[in-house]
Motif scaffolding. Structure first.
Motif, PDB file in Angstrom:
ATOM      1  N   GLN A   1     -14.674  -9.133  -4.499  1.00  0.00           N
ATOM      2  CA  GLN A   1     -14.451  -9.753  -3.189  1.00  0.00           C
ATOM      3  C   GLN A   1     -13.019 -10.269  -3.169  1.00  0.00           C
ATOM      4  OE1 GLN A   1     -17.086 -13.041  -2.381  1.00  0.00           O
ATOM      5  NE2 GLN A   1     -17.150 -12.610  -0.190  1.00  0.00           N
ATOM      6  N   LEU A   2     -12.257  -9.874  -2.145  1.00  0.00           N
ATOM      7  CA  LEU A   2     -10.836 -10.194  -2.098  1.00  0.00           C
ATOM      8  C   LEU A   2     -10.551 -11.537  -1.440  1.00  0.00           C
ATOM      9  CD1 LEU A   2      -9.376  -6.692  -1.204  1.00  0.00           C
ATOM     10  CD2 LEU A   2      -9.659  -7.736  -3.452  1.00  0.00           C
ATOM     11  N   ASP A   3     -11.487 -12.085  -0.710  1.00  0.00           N
ATOM     12  CA  ASP A   3     -11.370 -13.433  -0.178  1.00  0.00           C
ATOM     13  C   ASP A   3     -12.767 -14.007  -0.011  1.00  0.00           C
ATOM     14  OD1 ASP A   3     -12.339 -12.828   2.654  1.00  0.00           O
ATOM     15  OD2 ASP A   3     -10.569 -11.536   2.563  1.00  0.00           O
ATOM     16  N   GLU A   4     -12.809 -15.274   0.288  1.00  0.00           N
ATOM     17  CA  GLU A   4     -14.089 -15.964   0.307  1.00  0.00           C
ATOM     18  C   GLU A   4     -15.049 -15.392   1.340  1.00  0.00           C
ATOM     19  OE1 GLU A   4     -13.165 -20.030   0.884  1.00  0.00           O
ATOM     20  OE2 GLU A   4     -12.233 -20.298  -1.090  1.00  0.00           O
ATOM     21  N   ASN A   5     -14.528 -14.962   2.476  1.00  0.00           N
ATOM     22  CA  ASN A   5     -15.391 -14.466   3.555  1.00  0.00           C
ATOM     23  C   ASN A   5     -15.371 -12.943   3.662  1.00  0.00           C
ATOM     24  OD1 ASN A   5     -15.967 -17.177   4.351  1.00  0.00           O
ATOM     25  ND2 ASN A   5     -14.013 -17.242   5.459  1.00  0.00           N
ATOM     26  N   GLY A   6     -14.695 -12.272   2.741  1.00  0.00           N
ATOM     27  CA  GLY A   6     -14.585 -10.821   2.807  1.00  0.00           C
ATOM     28  C   GLY A   6     -15.831 -10.121   2.291  1.00  0.00           C
TER      29      GLY A   6
ATOM     30  N   ASN B 175       0.163  -7.277   2.058  1.00  0.00           N
ATOM     31  CA  ASN B 175      -0.925  -8.201   1.768  1.00  0.00           C
ATOM     32  C   ASN B 175      -0.987  -8.503   0.277  1.00  0.00           C
ATOM     33  OD1 ASN B 175      -1.853  -8.189   4.506  1.00  0.00           O
ATOM     34  ND2 ASN B 175      -2.848  -6.230   4.124  1.00  0.00           N
TER      35      ASN B 175
ATOM     36  N   HIS C 154      -6.771 -14.658  -4.930  1.00  0.00           N
ATOM     37  CA  HIS C 154      -8.193 -14.985  -4.955  1.00  0.00           C
ATOM     38  C   HIS C 154      -8.973 -13.688  -5.086  1.00  0.00           C
ATOM     39  CE1 HIS C 154     -11.934 -17.058  -4.042  1.00  0.00           C
ATOM     40  NE2 HIS C 154     -12.207 -16.119  -3.157  1.00  0.00           N
TER      41      HIS C 154
ATOM     42  N   THR D 138      -2.992 -11.328  -2.627  1.00  0.00           N
ATOM     43  CA  THR D 138      -4.047 -12.308  -2.824  1.00  0.00           C
ATOM     44  C   THR D 138      -4.014 -12.822  -4.259  1.00  0.00           C
ATOM     45  OG1 THR D 138      -6.415 -12.742  -2.667  1.00  0.00           O
ATOM     46  CG2 THR D 138      -5.778 -10.569  -3.475  1.00  0.00           C
TER      47      THR D 138
ATOM     48  N   ARG E 240      -5.425 -20.972  -8.815  1.00  0.00           N
ATOM     49  CA  ARG E 240      -5.010 -19.729  -8.152  1.00  0.00           C
ATOM     50  C   ARG E 240      -3.488 -19.547  -8.135  1.00  0.00           C
ATOM     51  NH1 ARG E 240      -9.018 -20.054  -2.881  1.00  0.00           N
ATOM     52  NH2 ARG E 240     -10.990 -19.924  -4.033  1.00  0.00           N
TER      53      ARG E 240
END
Length: 354
Positions: free
Chosen positions: A323-328, A247, A251, A249, A265
């Motif tokens: 936060q590792l992603d927008e919805n995480g 994985n 973001h 990222t 990004r």
């Protein structure tokens, strides 16, 4: 990444240095043999004088000297091929992954052709000095010499001294190179990998079946059963699992700071996301710089030094949330761990979050 770099890794430079060292050793050995042949030629002047007196031409004497040099080179090459084959077998048994694709190496026709060509080249070049020494033999002087051998001429002494000087110079260069390599190895040890690689057994798990591909609950259940089964095995001290390398990222949002725009990004260095358990630090022998390691079922994260310097320059990241992603979910940073170098000690560590 180019395909060649992916397959060979950083072994190309090391093998090039090793090949250069081997070339120096070959030159030193050939110079040594040439000097011995030149010394032997001084005692064969009477023999060559008799051959010339009986009708042997100078070219025939020259061919004889070169043929003797070629036979020596050929025997040395045969022994070298045998030692090379045994060395490859021994390395494959001790550490098959020390050199990329070493298991595919073999002594084929190309290797034999190169070896034969080098044998011819070394025989011609380093057999030239004794051949020229015997080429200039005067039959009248050679036949008048006693059995103790021919006197040393100034030209012969100069040639032998030149070969000896060249041999000494090559040995000094090789010795200096070995010293520099030892110094480089010593400097590399000043950058520890950040973990203790000894007494660790690793294995890769991939979910490829349909029953696991779209069923995260089944994946977790299988992993839990696997870890529990390994914990009770004799000799096993601690067991953990890690998703290192799977994985990435670009973001990363730090609470209280503006998020990076989607256009910017791709310009940022990717961050490794390593989902793991609370036992990984003990398994790997990781070194905590500040704070503590995370616990199981805790919405927390541990970052490495590289990520701490990049995202929190001059600040203390302990207690901050990321936060590792927008919805995480928001993860609280509870510790900073020393950078891990997974491949090479001189490699630049990547930013990583656990």
């Amino acid at each position: 990444v180019p395909l060649h770099d992916q397959l060979a890794g950083g072994a190309r430079l090391a093998l090039s240095v090793l090949l250069t060292a081997v070339a120096f050793v070959l030159l030193i050995a050939c110079a040594n043999v040439a000097n011995l042949l030149l010394a032997r030629a001084s005692s064969r002047q009477k023999e060559i004088a008799i051959r010339v007196s009986l009708g042997a031409g100078r070219a025939r004497v020259l061919r004889q000297c070169w043929m003797e040099s070629f036979m020596l080179a050929l025997m040395g090459s045969a022994v070298g091929l045998l030692i090379g084959r045994l060395a490859i077998t021994a390395i494959l048994r001790l550490d098959p992954h020390s050199v990329p694709r070493l298991a595919e190496s073999t002594i084929d026709g190309t290797v034999l052709a190169v070896t034969l060509g080098l044998s011819l080249l070394t025989a011609l070049v380093f057999g030239l000095a004794p051949a020229l020494a015997l080429w200039k033999v005067n039959p009248n002087e050679g036949l008048r010499e006693d059995a103790r051998g021919a006197p040393q001429h100034a030209a012969g002494i100069w040639v032998r001294g030149s070969i000896l000087g060249a041999q000494l110079a090559l040995a000094v260069v090789l010795l200096i190179g070995a010293g520099l390599m030892l110094k480089s190895a010593w400097r590399l040890t000043a950058h520890p990998p950040g973990f203790e690689p000894g007494r660790i057994l690793t294995s890769k798990i991939e979910f490829s079946g349909k029953q696991y591909r779209d069923a995260p609950a089944r994946q977790v259940a299988l992993v839990d059963a696997l870890l529990e089964g390994l914990r009770v095995q004799p000799g096993v001290e601690v067991v953990s699992i890690s998703t290192h390398g799977y994985n990435l990222t670009q973001h990363l949002v730090v609470e209280g700071q503006p998020a990076v725009s989607p256009a910017d990004r791709p310009l940022r260095e990717p961050i490794l996301i390593n989902s793991t358990t609370s036992a990984l630090a003990r398994v790997m022998g990781m070194r905590m710089i500040r704070g503590r390691w995370l616990a199981d079922n805790e919405p927390a994260a541990v970052i490495n030094e590289r990520l701490s310097r990049r995202e929190f320059p001059g600040q203390d990241p302990i207690g901050r949330r990321i936060q590792l992603d927008e919805n995480g979910p928001l993860l609280t940073i509870v510790g900073i761990v020393e950078d891990l170098r997974y491949t090479r000690l001189d490699a630049v560590p990547e930013p990583e979050v656990y």
